[in-house]
Design a protein around this motif. Structure first.
Motif, mmCIF file in Angstrom:
data_model
loop_
_atom_site.group_PDB
_atom_site.id
_atom_site.type_symbol
_atom_site.label_atom_id
_atom_site.label_comp_id
_atom_site.label_asym_id
_atom_site.label_seq_id
_atom_site.Cartn_x
_atom_site.Cartn_y
_atom_site.Cartn_z
ATOM 1 N N ASP A 161 0.774 -1.050 0.100
ATOM 2 C CA ASP A 161 0.061 -0.003 0.080
ATOM 3 C C ASP A 161 1.061 1.309 0.027
ATOM 4 N N ALA A 162 1.923 0.947 0.803
ATOM 5 C CA ALA A 162 2.815 2.247 0.817
ATOM 6 C C ALA A 162 3.508 2.376 -0.543
ATOM 7 N N LEU A 163 4.118 1.216 -1.215
ATOM 8 C CA LEU A 163 4.865 1.369 -2.364
ATOM 9 C C LEU A 163 3.816 2.080 -3.421
ATOM 10 N N TYR A 164 2.642 1.665 -3.576
ATOM 11 C CA TYR A 164 1.692 1.970 -4.460
ATOM 12 C C TYR A 164 1.376 3.738 -4.317
ATOM 13 N N ALA A 165 1.472 4.030 -3.084
ATOM 14 C CA ALA A 165 1.091 5.406 -2.738
ATOM 15 C C ALA A 165 2.200 6.424 -3.245
ATOM 16 N N LEU A 166 3.416 5.718 -3.437
ATOM 17 C CA LEU A 166 4.491 6.418 -3.984
ATOM 18 C C LEU A 166 4.604 6.662 -5.336
ATOM 19 N N LEU A 167 3.846 5.848 -6.191
ATOM 20 C CA LEU A 167 3.887 5.866 -7.488
ATOM 21 C C LEU A 167 2.775 7.007 -8.011
ATOM 22 N N THR A 168 3.226 8.224 -7.885
ATOM 23 C CA THR A 168 2.707 9.564 -8.045
ATOM 24 C C THR A 168 3.083 9.845 -9.456
ATOM 25 N N PRO A 169 2.393 10.911 -10.222
ATOM 26 C CA PRO A 169 2.833 11.162 -11.818
ATOM 27 C C PRO A 169 4.128 11.283 -12.059
ATOM 28 N N GLU A 170 4.959 11.952 -10.958
ATOM 29 C CA GLU A 170 6.339 12.319 -11.296
ATOM 30 C C GLU A 170 7.194 11.336 -11.272
#
Length: 412
Positions: A161-170
């Motif tokens: 969950d934390a990993l996917y939260a890091l995957l932002t557009p930039e």
């Protein structure tokens, strides 16, 4: 339909006999080699293949029309085809190189360096080997990109969950180990790559610790780049490969310049060869890749499903044995784990443990295992690591555990 071999269906003593070095003694005691995550031992078939090449077929590749040149080229390209089948990828998408370190650097310099810019981000996990950290730090320094780190839970699993939260557009690139070389954690790379792909993020998977121990279907994983190291898969040192999607390879400039990677050279300019040869400048480790082809044949003959099953048995035995010893703490209890046990012993330094175990004939790795950030996360300066392969035995694990008890007493 041919039945898939199980661990119980194979004569593992006969398989073990294929590895000459395992017959030797150390300090007057039978060698117990528990450092296969560092480098695997080599079966006679691989040693013989390298010897046969130098004795009977030695020539350079792609540079001669004489018989030896043709034989060398066929053996080299044959190894590429064997490895492609082993990984379930196209041979023309497979760059042969010295190993995972070179492969990841190739992606870093040839794919990432021309594309990343200030404001972009690279995501890595806390468990990465330095080979999947340092190249990205260099690229970040040169491009102005930043690095974000996905953390682990107490078991040694990635907090998804934390990993996917890091995957932002930039975020432009995500680097993940398929299997941790320290914890043995097997990451759900197929799921991770699917989530990254939905966000348009390129994925680089370090497959060094996966390729020797489990059947791989790189095409099904859905990554953009996958790197492997040959010497961990019972092949020679100085061998490995990078798989990349064809569209990436076609868009990437060469990493190294020289012979073989060109079509035409003039002082006005150079026309580069097609991938994958565009990235294979100079004379390769031909004999090494002949040996790697033999290693792939050997692993396939034993069967990757049987190897994985055998190593799960060994891991369970070792985990139970070490857990029963007072003062021993195992790092990493991931839900899915490869045959690696990293441990610390109360009041003892890892190097002292490994030195004394060596006197008992037991070879384990000690140190930080090219994973300094992970050591810091677990609050330890170093660990001992026992890593198992299908050629190890349950009796060896019992001897190792008994030696560890003896060594712990010596250290007080």
């Amino acid at each position: 339909m041919t039945a898939i071999p199980t661990a119980a269906a194979i004569d593992w003593a006969r398989v073990r006999a294929d590895f000459p070095l395992l017959q030797r003694t150390v300090h007057g005691k039978p060698l117990i080699y528990l450092d296969s995550a560092n480098t695997a031992q080599k079966p006679a078939a691989v040693i013989d293949a390298v010897d046969d090449f130098y004795r009977l077929h030695n020539a350079n590749v792609s540079r001669a029309v004489h018989t030896l040149g043709a034989e060398a080229t066929e053996s080299y390209e044959g190894a590429r085809r064997k490895l492609a089948t082993f990984l379930n990828v196209r041979a023309d998408e497979l760059v042969l190189c010295s190993g995972t370190t070179f492969a990841i650097n190739l992606v870093a310099y040839s794919w990432a360096l021309p594309r990343l810019k200030p404001g972009d981000a690279i995501v890595l996990t806390r468990m990465e080997h330095h080979a999947n950290i340092v190249p990205w730090q260099i690229i970040a320094e040169r491009t102005g990109a930043v690095i974000r780190v996905a953390e682990l839970d107490d078991r040694g699993d990635i907090d998804l969950d934390a990993l996917y939260a890091l995957l932002t557009p930039e975020v432009k690139l995500l680097g993940v180990a398929h299997v941790s070389n320290v914890l043995g954690t097997v990451n759900p790379v197929r799921d991770i790559c699917r989530e990254a792909r939905r966000r348009g993020i390129v994925t680089v998977i370090d497959g060094s610790q996966a390729a020797p121990h489990r059947a791989l279907d790189v095409a099904a994983i859905g990554c953009d780049f996958y790197a492997i190291t040959g010497h961990k898969m019972v092949g020679p040192t100085g061998t490995g490969a990078l798989w990349a999607r064809r569209e990436h390879l076609q868009s990437m400039p060469p990493f190294l310049g020289g012979g073989e990677m060109i079509r035409e050279v003039s002082f006005a300019g150079t026309v580069y060869n097609d991938p994958p040869h565009r990235f294979e400048a100079g004379t390769p480790n031909i004999a090494g890749f002949v040996g790697l082809g033999a290693a792939v044949d050997y692993l396939s003959s034993v069967g990757m499903a049987a190897i994985e099953a055998r190593e799960k048995e060994l891991l369970a035995h070792a985990t139970e044995a070490l857990s029963s010893i007072d003062g021993v703490r195992i790092l990493g209890r991931a839900r899915e784990k490869a045959a690696v046990v990293s441990f610390v012993v109360d009041g003892a330094h890892a190097h002292d443990l490994a030195t004394l175990l060596d006197l008992e004939g037991v070879a384990v790795r000690s140190g930080q295992h090219c994973a300094h950030p992970l050591m810091r996360a677990f609050g330890v300066a170093a660990t001992c690591r026992a890593s198992f392969a299908f050629y190890n035995t349950h009796a060896e694990i019992d001897t190792f555990a008994a030696a560890l008890v003896k060594v712990r007493r010596l250290l007080g």
